[in-house]
Motif scaffolding. Sequence first.
Motif, PDB file in Angstrom:
ATOM      1  N   ALA A  20      66.410  12.271 -96.256  1.00 56.82           N
ATOM      2  CA  ALA A  20      67.296  13.429 -96.125  1.00 56.82           C
ATOM      3  C   ALA A  20      68.261  13.451 -97.296  1.00 56.82           C
ATOM      4  O   ALA A  20      68.380  12.470 -98.045  1.00 56.82           O
ATOM      5  N   LYS A  21      68.971  14.548 -97.432  1.00 53.86           N
ATOM      6  CA  LYS A  21      70.030  14.630 -98.423  1.00 53.86           C
ATOM      7  C   LYS A  21      71.299  14.016 -97.829  1.00 53.86           C
ATOM      8  O   LYS A  21      71.607  14.192 -96.656  1.00 53.86           O
ATOM      9  N   THR A  22      72.005  13.283 -98.658  1.00 53.96           N
ATOM     10  CA  THR A  22      73.125  12.472 -98.200  1.00 53.96           C
ATOM     11  C   THR A  22      74.347  13.325 -97.903  1.00 53.96           C
ATOM     12  O   THR A  22      74.693  14.242 -98.663  1.00 53.96           O
ATOM     13  N   GLY A  23      75.007  12.984 -96.780  1.00 53.72           N
ATOM     14  CA  GLY A  23      76.296  13.583 -96.453  1.00 53.72           C
ATOM     15  C   GLY A  23      77.421  12.642 -96.843  1.00 53.72           C
ATOM     16  O   GLY A  23      77.433  12.084 -97.943  1.00 53.72           O
ATOM     17  N   VAL A  24      78.361  12.426 -95.925  1.00 58.94           N
ATOM     18  CA  VAL A  24      79.471  11.513 -96.166  1.00 58.94           C
ATOM     19  C   VAL A  24      79.158  10.186 -95.490  1.00 58.94           C
ATOM     20  O   VAL A  24      78.851  10.138 -94.291  1.00 58.94           O
ATOM     21  N   GLY A  25      79.228   9.089 -96.234  1.00 61.41           N
ATOM     22  CA  GLY A  25      78.922   7.781 -95.662  1.00 61.41           C
ATOM     23  C   GLY A  25      77.499   7.717 -95.160  1.00 61.41           C
ATOM     24  O   GLY A  25      76.547   8.033 -95.876  1.00 61.41           O
ATOM     25  N   ALA A  26      77.341   7.316 -93.900  1.00 57.46           N
ATOM     26  CA  ALA A  26      76.010   7.196 -93.302  1.00 57.46           C
ATOM     27  C   ALA A  26      75.500   8.520 -92.752  1.00 57.46           C
ATOM     28  O   ALA A  26      74.370   8.580 -92.252  1.00 57.46           O
ATOM     29  N   ALA A  27      76.290   9.575 -92.808  1.00 55.28           N
ATOM     30  CA  ALA A  27      75.851  10.880 -92.314  1.00 55.28           C
ATOM     31  C   ALA A  27      74.924  11.540 -93.324  1.00 55.28           C
ATOM     32  O   ALA A  27      74.943  11.236 -94.518  1.00 55.28           O
ATOM     33  N   ILE A  28      74.102  12.469 -92.828  1.00 56.46           N
ATOM     34  CA  ILE A  28      73.216  13.213 -93.726  1.00 56.46           C
ATOM     35  C   ILE A  28      73.518  14.709 -93.580  1.00 56.46           C
ATOM     36  O   ILE A  28      74.157  15.147 -92.630  1.00 56.46           O
ATOM     37  N   ARG A  29      73.053  15.476 -94.562  1.00 55.58           N
ATOM     38  CA  ARG A  29      73.290  16.912 -94.536  1.00 55.58           C
ATOM     39  C   ARG A  29      72.381  17.561 -93.499  1.00 55.58           C
ATOM     40  O   ARG A  29      71.155  17.417 -93.568  1.00 55.58           O
ATOM     41  N   PRO A  30      72.942  18.267 -92.525  1.00 59.00           N
ATOM     42  CA  PRO A  30      72.118  18.880 -91.474  1.00 59.00           C
ATOM     43  C   PRO A  30      71.057  19.799 -92.063  1.00 59.00           C
ATOM     44  O   PRO A  30      71.276  20.488 -93.064  1.00 59.00           O
ATOM     45  N   GLY A  31      69.897  19.781 -91.441  1.00 60.82           N
ATOM     46  CA  GLY A  31      68.805  20.650 -91.861  1.00 60.82           C
ATOM     47  C   GLY A  31      67.989  20.137 -93.029  1.00 60.82           C
ATOM     48  O   GLY A  31      67.083  20.829 -93.494  1.00 60.82           O
ATOM     49  N   THR A  32      68.271  18.919 -93.508  1.00 60.68           N
ATOM     50  CA  THR A  32      67.530  18.402 -94.670  1.00 60.68           C
ATOM     51  C   THR A  32      66.614  17.237 -94.324  1.00 60.68           C
ATOM     52  O   THR A  32      65.865  16.782 -95.185  1.00 60.68           O
ATOM     53  N   MET A  33      66.653  16.754 -93.100  1.00 58.70           N
ATOM     54  CA  MET A  33      65.904  15.548 -92.772  1.00 58.70           C
ATOM     55  C   MET A  33      64.418  15.847 -92.559  1.00 58.70           C
ATOM     56  O   MET A  33      64.052  16.825 -91.914  1.00 58.70           O
ATOM     57  N   LEU A  34      63.584  14.968 -93.113  1.00 59.08           N
ATOM     58  CA  LEU A  34      62.142  15.057 -92.930  1.00 59.08           C
ATOM     59  C   LEU A  34      61.602  13.690 -92.557  1.00 59.08           C
ATOM     60  O   LEU A  34      62.050  12.664 -93.094  1.00 59.08           O
ATOM     61  N   PRO A  35      60.611  13.631 -91.649  1.00 63.55           N
ATOM     62  CA  PRO A  35      59.963  12.343 -91.377  1.00 63.55           C
ATOM     63  C   PRO A  35      59.054  11.965 -92.535  1.00 63.55           C
ATOM     64  O   PRO A  35      58.474  12.827 -93.209  1.00 63.55           O
ATOM     65  N   LEU A  36      58.939  10.678 -92.788  1.00 66.06           N
ATOM     66  CA  LEU A  36      58.007  10.162 -93.776  1.00 66.06           C
ATOM     67  C   LEU A  36      56.772   9.626 -93.078  1.00 66.06           C
ATOM     68  O   LEU A  36      56.853   9.066 -91.977  1.00 66.06           O
ATOM     69  N   THR A  37      55.629   9.801 -93.712  1.00 66.18           N
ATOM     70  CA  THR A  37      54.384   9.262 -93.184  1.00 66.18           C
ATOM     71  C   THR A  37      53.712   8.394 -94.235  1.00 66.18           C
ATOM     72  O   THR A  37      54.020   8.470 -95.432  1.00 66.18           O
ATOM     73  N   PHE A  38      52.785   7.583 -93.767  1.00 67.61           N
ATOM     74  CA  PHE A  38      52.071   6.640 -94.621  1.00 67.61           C
ATOM     75  C   PHE A  38      50.585   6.764 -94.295  1.00 67.61           C
ATOM     76  O   PHE A  38      50.162   6.387 -93.199  1.00 67.61           O
ATOM     77  N   GLY A  39      49.823   7.361 -95.209  1.00 74.78           N
ATOM     78  CA  GLY A  39      48.436   7.652 -94.881  1.00 74.78           C
ATOM     79  C   GLY A  39      48.335   8.589 -93.696  1.00 74.78           C
ATOM     80  O   GLY A  39      47.429   8.488 -92.877  1.00 74.78           O
ATOM     81  N   HIS A  40      49.291   9.521 -93.599  1.00 80.39           N
ATOM     82  CA  HIS A  40      49.383  10.550 -92.550  1.00 80.39           C
ATOM     83  C   HIS A  40      49.732   9.972 -91.178  1.00 80.39           C
ATOM     84  O   HIS A  40      49.651  10.681 -90.182  1.00 80.39           O
ATOM     85  N   ALA A  41      50.135   8.720 -91.134  1.00 78.54           N
ATOM     86  CA  ALA A  41      50.594   8.113 -89.883  1.00 78.54           C
ATOM     87  C   ALA A  41      52.102   7.905 -89.958  1.00 78.54           C
ATOM     88  O   ALA A  41      52.646   7.659 -91.039  1.00 78.54           O
ATOM     89  N   PRO A  42      52.812   7.974 -88.829  1.00 81.04           N
ATOM     90  CA  PRO A  42      54.264   7.812 -88.865  1.00 81.04           C
ATOM     91  C   PRO A  42      54.716   6.371 -89.033  1.00 81.04           C
ATOM     92  O   PRO A  42      55.909   6.122 -89.227  1.00 81.04           O
ATOM     93  N   HIS A  43      53.796   5.428 -88.955  1.00 85.42           N
ATOM     94  CA  HIS A  43      54.145   4.016 -89.058  1.00 85.42           C
ATOM     95  C   HIS A  43      53.217   3.353 -90.062  1.00 85.42           C
ATOM     96  O   HIS A  43      52.192   3.942 -90.477  1.00 85.42           O
ATOM     97  N   ALA A  44      53.567   2.128 -90.457  1.00 82.23           N
ATOM     98  CA  ALA A  44      52.753   1.429 -91.451  1.00 82.23           C
ATOM     99  C   ALA A  44      52.943  -0.067 -91.308  1.00 82.23           C
ATOM    100  O   ALA A  44      53.967  -0.535 -90.800  1.00 82.23           O
ATOM    101  N   THR A  45      51.938  -0.818 -91.754  1.00 85.90           N
ATOM    102  CA  THR A  45      52.035  -2.269 -91.851  1.00 85.90           C
ATOM    103  C   THR A  45      51.749  -2.666 -93.289  1.00 85.90           C
ATOM    104  O   THR A  45      50.730  -2.270 -93.866  1.00 85.90           O
ATOM    105  N   ILE A  46      52.668  -3.436 -93.882  1.00 90.24           N
ATOM    106  CA  ILE A  46      52.536  -3.861 -95.279  1.00 90.24           C
ATOM    107  C   ILE A  46      52.298  -5.366 -95.290  1.00 90.24           C
ATOM    108  O   ILE A  46      53.168  -6.137 -94.864  1.00 90.24           O
TER     109      ILE A  46
END
Length: 449
Positions: free
Chosen positions: A129-155
Amino acid sequence: MVPSRFRTRLPRAAAITAMVVALGTPVGSASATAIPAATVDGSAPDRSPSVAESRGGGHGQAWSGSWATAPQWPMPSNEWLGPNWSMDGFGGQSVRQVVRLSTGGSHLRIRLSNLYGTMPLRVTGATIAKTGVGAAIRPGTMLPLTFGHAPHATIPPGQTLNSDAVPLSAAPLERLTVTLYFAEPTGPATFHQGGLTTTYRAVGDHRFDNGAEAYAGGTSHSWYYLTGVDVAGGPQAARGAVVAFGDSITDGAISTPDADNRYPDELAERLVAAGKPIGVLNAGINGNMVLTDSPCFAGDKGVGRFTRDALDQPGVRAAIVLEGINDIVPSGDIGCGAPPLLTAEQIIEGHRELIRAAHARKIKIIGATLTPIKGNDLYYSVQNEAVRDEVNQWIRSGGEYDAVVDLDRVLADPEDSDAMRPAYAAEDKLHPNDAGMRAMASAINLRIL
């Protein structure tokens, strides 16, 4: 813990100068090939089969690094460099990390590293997401990340992983927030100690929190598992990246935390102001040496990590090398093992090894002269100064680097060229302050990049 004899001997700034105050896990043999650049549309790059990778969808532009940091072994906290969570790792926790891009793009991806892990790293989920103040983020900018089209991953241990591309448009110098959630214990964490940027931790899954309330339980100034953010696409698509490679001076030690005043940050600002969309990636590590691995905290030796941390960065076109002071002045044995005393000839041969590696990949390599050390009781002596002078004379006149940035002369005191100009020097007389970092960045001719 740090031996009390060392604690009482040095003030805070001098202790940072010593660069060996944390006692950690000895460096082992784990290694990984960094993930090469892919295209946003998912076309397969050449890569080692040992590298874990996922590719994203988009418009076909090549990836370019926009932010990066060099991975390090887990190490204990200490009173000078502050708390970190690398030894315990995470479990049932969210980690929220802030980075500042150097270039923008219409698509983004992150890079995660389990280079020094001893067990598979299970990432339950991640957001950007785009950063807000401190640990907050700018509303409406957050997106989930995927790894090989899955929401989780093992490295697996010793490997790295790219996220899929996300269509989040970001501007040059914009701050982004990456949140990782680990439902299971991670074990000790691959991390970067000298982040100089506040990282936040929360109990439970708070990936999607816009606010900062859940993250009030503790902070650190290190980065964990996150080693890169790449960009692609957009009206001013990045034209590659330059890597700043070195030790604590490149890493930004003693510059102002949370201010992005390291010299690579200042260089990125110059490039943006000049309308040159070139990424700047920081591959500095506190205490790093050209020729000696650190079994405590200063990372793999420069000749060992240069390919991984510099040449394998997505879109790299040039590297600036500022390293060798810690080879001239071994810090002695405080429980880490005493590094060897090295001659100017040995240090120069280490630089030549870096040059050969860059030229084999057709990447421009720029040498920076070693900065002044007089006034620092741990580093300066007549003998050490003679070695520094000999190395600098070779960098200036040897003709082996493709270009030279004479940072020694830029930072030198006009009244005493062996010392740093007072206006540029931090308390320890070894590291540049914020003004010194700006002077370093201003000395780089943008045309050579």
